[in-house]
Design an enzyme around this catalytic site. Structure first.
Site, PDB file in Angstrom:
ATOM      1  N   CYS A   1      20.050 -41.470  99.825  1.00 17.75           N
ATOM      2  CA  CYS A   1      21.106 -40.575  99.320  1.00 17.75           C
ATOM      3  C   CYS A   1      21.923 -39.922 100.440  1.00 17.75           C
ATOM      4  O   CYS A   1      22.957 -39.315 100.182  1.00 17.75           O
ATOM      5  CB  CYS A   1      20.516 -39.514  98.402  1.00 17.75           C
ATOM      6  SG  CYS A   1      19.587 -40.209  97.043  1.00 17.75           S
TER       7      CYS A   1
ATOM      8  N   HIS B   1      25.745 -34.008  98.013  1.00 22.04           N
ATOM      9  CA  HIS B   1      25.090 -35.063  97.249  1.00 22.04           C
ATOM     10  C   HIS B   1      24.771 -34.507  95.867  1.00 22.04           C
ATOM     11  O   HIS B   1      24.254 -33.406  95.733  1.00 22.04           O
ATOM     12  CB  HIS B   1      23.823 -35.509  97.967  1.00 22.04           C
ATOM     13  CG  HIS B   1      22.972 -36.416  97.146  1.00 22.04           C
ATOM     14  ND1 HIS B   1      23.486 -37.503  96.468  1.00 22.04           N
ATOM     15  CD2 HIS B   1      21.640 -36.401  96.883  1.00 22.04           C
ATOM     16  CE1 HIS B   1      22.504 -38.113  95.833  1.00 22.04           C
ATOM     17  NE2 HIS B   1      21.375 -37.468  96.057  1.00 22.04           N
TER      18      HIS B   1
ATOM     19  N   ASN C   1      22.597 -38.804  89.390  1.00 20.09           N
ATOM     20  CA  ASN C   1      22.444 -39.009  90.826  1.00 20.09           C
ATOM     21  C   ASN C   1      22.729 -40.485  91.133  1.00 20.09           C
ATOM     22  O   ASN C   1      21.967 -41.366  90.741  1.00 20.09           O
ATOM     23  CB  ASN C   1      21.006 -38.636  91.211  1.00 20.09           C
ATOM     24  CG  ASN C   1      20.712 -38.811  92.690  1.00 20.09           C
ATOM     25  OD1 ASN C   1      21.473 -39.440  93.416  1.00 20.09           O
ATOM     26  ND2 ASN C   1      19.598 -38.267  93.128  1.00 20.09           N
TER      27      ASN C   1
END
Ligand code: UT7
Length: 325
Positions: free
Chosen positions: A119, A252, A282
């Site tokens: 990520c 993020h 996500n």
């Protein structure tokens, strides 16, 4: 004269299939897995995510985002001299999704490679592209974050499968006399491998070990807020700026509570926080460029604004990039 890099165009792409929490909960219930819209919204802020169809790959999503970023920058694919794709869900073991994307763009010759920092992949990739531009190794880079995380989800594990989605974002990063990217601060600590991983691999022609995502959500959560604050402060210090200079925090998009926690630690009002986790879930390496593009196209982020991008993920990896847009 100093040489810097600057974002000249952004783009993004979501696969058309949108799955709301209620739809996902109903599908999971049919398999005996219990969850609810209320739980997902309250604990994560996620309301929906997009899932790619079976025959759609990371480079398919990435090339749409790339074309849109090229159009926004007013550039042709043939002008690009570097391609980096941040992904943990590549099309194949090899070659890289970046070379496949390069071919789909109809170009050849320029260096193209994948970058794997889960990520944090996009902030890592942006930093590498910035360094290559500053060194003179490239002058017009395409930096893409693209993922099909739905491929690696365990749909019997409610603690992870409700969190992730598929998508892609991209930027064109060009050499410039003025910044642009002001500073970046990247880190990794491999002792935390176990808290977020896909441990399986290909061995002797067979999948060896669990090929699906495993996460200790609470351990990730606890680490995330602290390291994101540290990275953001370090990036500000390197650039000689303060929190007050940040117009937009583009973090993020994993969990609204982590994002709000970081904004609070940086003493930023919540209206300076770019939030797309509610609509995308996500999307790992794609989440930051996706959020950036949505905010640019909605008119929130404007030319000249100062942005703090920051990511955290498996590895453990984390980092921040401060830039003037
Ligand atoms: O992109 C990389 C970075 N990743 C992240 O940032 C993820 C970080 N972690 C998180 O976002 C959060 O820890 C989660 C969203 C994963 C979990 O939230 P939490 O507030 O830490 O919940 P929890 O793990 O403490 O679970 C609370 C309860 C448990 O039940 P008991 O043991 O209290 O009875 C879980 O079994 O919620 C239960 N639970 C669920 N219930 C309904 C866990 N998942 C679900 C679910 N639906 N999907």
């Amino acid at each position: 004269m100093s040489r810097y890099s600057r974002i000249t165009g952004t783009g993004s792409f979501l696969p058309p299939k949108r799955v709301t929490n209620a739809e996902l909960a109903a599908q999971l219930a049919a398999q005996g897995v219990e969850t609810s819209d209320d739980w997902i919204v309250e604990r994560t802020g996620i309301r929906a995510r997009h899932f790619a169809e079976r025959d759609v790959s990371t480079s398919d999503l990435g090339v749409h985002a790339a074309r849109s970023a090229l159009e926004a920058a007013g550039r042709k694919a043939s002008e690009i001299d570097l391609i980096i794709v941040a992904t943990s869900t590549p099309d194949m073991v090899f070659p890289s999704s970046a070379t496949i994307l390069q071919n789909k763009l109809g170009i050849a010759g320029c260096p193209a490679f994948d970058l794997q920092a889960v990520c944090s992949g996009f902030v890592y990739a942006l930093t590498v592209a910035d360094s290559m531009i500053k060194s003179g190794a490239a002058s017009k880079a395409l930096v893409v974050g693209a993922e099909v995380f739905s491929r690696i989800l365990d749909f019997t594990d409610r603690t992870t499968c409700v969190l992730f989605g598929d998508g892609a974002g991209a930027v064109v990063l060009e050499a410039s006399d003025t910044p642009g990217i002001l500073s970046s601060d990247l880190h990794a600590d491999g002792k935390h491998v176990e808290i977020l991983c896909v441990p399986g691999t290909v061995y002797g022609g067979k999948v060896h070990g669990n090929p699906l995502l495993r996460m200790d959500g609470q351990a990730v959560f606890k680490l995330a807020v602290g390291v994101l604050e540290d990275a953001a402060r370090a990036a500000l210090a390197k650039a000689g700026r303060t929190e007050a200079d940040i117009d937009w925090l583009v973090p993020h998009q994993a969990n609204i509570r982590i994002m709000q926690g970081t904004a609070k630690k940086l003493k930023l009002p919540m209206d300076k926080l770019i939030v797309t986790v509610d609509q995308h879930g996500n999307t790992s390496a794609a989440s930051i460029p996706l959020a950036l593009d949505v905010a640019v196209r909605s008119g929130k982020i404007r030319k000249g604004d100062t942005l703090m991008l920051e990511g955290v993920g498996g590895g453990f990896t984390w980092g921040a990039v401060l830039l003037d847009f």
